[in-house]
Design an enzyme around this catalytic site. Structure first.
Site, PDB file in Angstrom:
ATOM      1  N   CYS A   4       6.518  50.371  26.951  1.00  0.00           N
ATOM      2  CA  CYS A   4       6.054  51.513  27.187  1.00  0.00           C
ATOM      3  C   CYS A   4       4.513  51.514  27.299  1.00  0.00           C
ATOM      4  CB  CYS A   4       6.624  52.703  26.290  1.00  0.00           C
ATOM      5  SG  CYS A   4       5.739  54.557  26.485  1.00  0.00           S
ATOM      6  N   CYS A   7       2.946  53.872  24.591  1.00  0.00           N
ATOM      7  CA  CYS A   7       2.999  53.121  23.332  1.00  0.00           C
ATOM      8  C   CYS A   7       2.067  52.033  23.238  1.00  0.00           C
ATOM      9  CB  CYS A   7       4.489  52.693  23.090  1.00  0.00           C
ATOM     10  SG  CYS A   7       5.953  53.869  22.837  1.00  0.00           S
ATOM     11  N   ASP A  30      -7.322  60.432  31.609  1.00  0.00           N
ATOM     12  CA  ASP A  30      -6.198  60.182  32.611  1.00  0.00           C
ATOM     13  C   ASP A  30      -7.090  58.975  33.526  1.00  0.00           C
ATOM     14  OD1 ASP A  30      -3.501  61.583  33.871  1.00  0.00           O
ATOM     15  OD2 ASP A  30      -4.584  59.926  35.289  1.00  0.00           O
ATOM     16  N   HIS A  46       7.299  57.241  20.293  1.00  0.00           N
ATOM     17  CA  HIS A  46       7.969  57.323  21.387  1.00  0.00           C
ATOM     18  C   HIS A  46       8.983  58.510  21.688  1.00  0.00           C
ATOM     19  CE1 HIS A  46       8.745  55.793  25.503  1.00  0.00           C
ATOM     20  NE2 HIS A  46      10.129  56.079  25.122  1.00  0.00           N
ATOM     21  N   ASN A  87       5.285  67.205  32.730  1.00  0.00           N
ATOM     22  CA  ASN A  87       6.148  67.028  34.054  1.00  0.00           C
ATOM     23  C   ASN A  87       7.076  66.311  33.073  1.00  0.00           C
ATOM     24  OD1 ASN A  87       4.359  67.917  35.948  1.00  0.00           O
ATOM     25  ND2 ASN A  87       3.106  66.029  35.828  1.00  0.00           N
ATOM     26  N   HIS A  98       7.043  58.771  28.638  1.00  0.00           N
ATOM     27  CA  HIS A  98       6.512  58.998  26.975  1.00  0.00           C
ATOM     28  C   HIS A  98       6.123  60.337  27.306  1.00  0.00           C
ATOM     29  CE1 HIS A  98       4.574  57.321  23.497  1.00  0.00           C
ATOM     30  NE2 HIS A  98       4.158  58.545  23.405  1.00  0.00           N
ATOM     31  N   HIS A 100       3.885  63.677  27.409  1.00  0.00           N
ATOM     32  CA  HIS A 100       2.326  63.615  27.778  1.00  0.00           C
ATOM     33  C   HIS A 100       2.030  65.143  28.111  1.00  0.00           C
ATOM     34  CE1 HIS A 100       3.860  61.565  31.240  1.00  0.00           C
ATOM     35  NE2 HIS A 100       2.864  62.406  32.085  1.00  0.00           N
ATOM     36  N   HIS A 102      -0.891  67.262  30.044  1.00  0.00           N
ATOM     37  CA  HIS A 102      -1.950  66.897  30.636  1.00  0.00           C
ATOM     38  C   HIS A 102      -2.952  68.254  30.222  1.00  0.00           C
ATOM     39  CE1 HIS A 102      -0.606  64.307  34.290  1.00  0.00           C
ATOM     40  NE2 HIS A 102       0.591  64.741  33.738  1.00  0.00           N
TER      41      HIS A 102
HETATM   42  P1  DGP Z   1       3.004  62.160  34.895  1.00  0.00           P
HETATM   43  O1  DGP Z   1       3.103  62.114  36.594  1.00  0.00           O
HETATM   44  O2  DGP Z   1       2.935  63.606  34.374  1.00  0.00           O
HETATM   45  O3  DGP Z   1       4.062  61.342  34.321  1.00  0.00           O
HETATM   46  O4  DGP Z   1       1.461  61.637  34.670  1.00  0.00           O
HETATM   47  C1  DGP Z   1       1.233  60.434  34.266  1.00  0.00           C
HETATM   48  C2  DGP Z   1      -0.143  60.108  34.245  1.00  0.00           C
HETATM   49  O5  DGP Z   1      -0.485  59.172  33.450  1.00  0.00           O
HETATM   50  C3  DGP Z   1      -0.922  59.965  35.473  1.00  0.00           C
HETATM   51  O6  DGP Z   1      -1.820  61.177  35.836  1.00  0.00           O
HETATM   52  C4  DGP Z   1      -1.686  58.783  35.522  1.00  0.00           C
HETATM   53  C5  DGP Z   1      -1.637  58.351  34.109  1.00  0.00           C
HETATM   54  N1  DGP Z   1      -1.798  57.023  33.694  1.00  0.00           N
HETATM   55  C6  DGP Z   1      -0.795  56.044  34.032  1.00  0.00           C
HETATM   56  N2  DGP Z   1      -0.824  54.978  33.648  1.00  0.00           N
HETATM   57  C7  DGP Z   1      -2.185  54.948  32.746  1.00  0.00           C
HETATM   58  C8  DGP Z   1      -2.957  54.066  32.029  1.00  0.00           C
HETATM   59  O7  DGP Z   1      -2.729  53.264  31.810  1.00  0.00           O
HETATM   60  N3  DGP Z   1      -4.012  54.881  31.613  1.00  0.00           N
HETATM   61  C9  DGP Z   1      -4.520  55.893  31.692  1.00  0.00           C
HETATM   62  N4  DGP Z   1      -5.418  56.306  30.982  1.00  0.00           N
HETATM   63  N5  DGP Z   1      -3.605  56.778  32.390  1.00  0.00           N
HETATM   64  C10 DGP Z   1      -2.604  56.389  33.030  1.00  0.00           C
END
Ligand code: DGP
Length: 114
Positions: A4, A7, A30, A46, A87, A98, A100, A102
């Site tokens: 993950c 994680c 993000d 997790h 989401n 995992h 989250h 926003h």
């Molecule tokens: P969602 O679509 O709701 O699952 O959003 C996942 C978000 O995670 C997306 O806006 C991009 C962000 N994201 C994915 N991988 C990484 C990463 O390695 N680092 C950071 N900072 N953000 C990431």
């Protein structure tokens, strides 16, 4: 969870641009921002999706929401406003398994999001 990405970020194995951290949660910018301020708030443990929330693990979410005013203040968006979005699953386009949240701010955020 071994594979993950969040994680790994929570453990510091993958770098992130951190905004806030304590023993239970991590807040970081993000990588694909959809607004001038776009951070992700994650539990360090997790939990795959909101469908996995239960009485045994929900404490981390009350802690998270208790911290949101402080996080918003740190980001300088407490007065201007912000949106918290999570989401869950395929139709909501959850791309990282995992849980989250926003936090989006510093632009006019249309509603409904579409
Ligand atoms: P969602 O679509 O709701 O699952 O959003 C996942 C978000 O995670 C997306 O806006 C991009 C962000 N994201 C994915 N991988 C990484 C990463 O390695 N680092 C950071 N900072 N953000 C990431």
């Amino acid at each position: 969870m071994k594979d993950c990405i969040f994680c790994k970020i929570a453990k510091g194995e993958i770098p992130s641009d951190k905004v806030y951290e304590d023993d239970k949660i991590l807040v970081f910018h993000d990588i694909e921002p959809e607004a001038p301020v776009h951070v992700l708030i994650i539990p360090k443990t997790h939990i795959s999706t909101l469908n996995e929330v239960n009485e045994g693990n929900s404490g981390v979410f009350s802690h998270m929401f208790e911290k949101i005013p402080e996080i918003a203040n740190t980001l300088g968006v407490d007065s201007s406003g912000y949106r918290i979005v999570s989401n869950c699953g395929k139709d909501a386009l959850q791309s990282v398994d995992h849980v989250h949240f926003h936090l989006l701010a510093k632009r006019s955020l249309k509603w409904p999001p579409g």
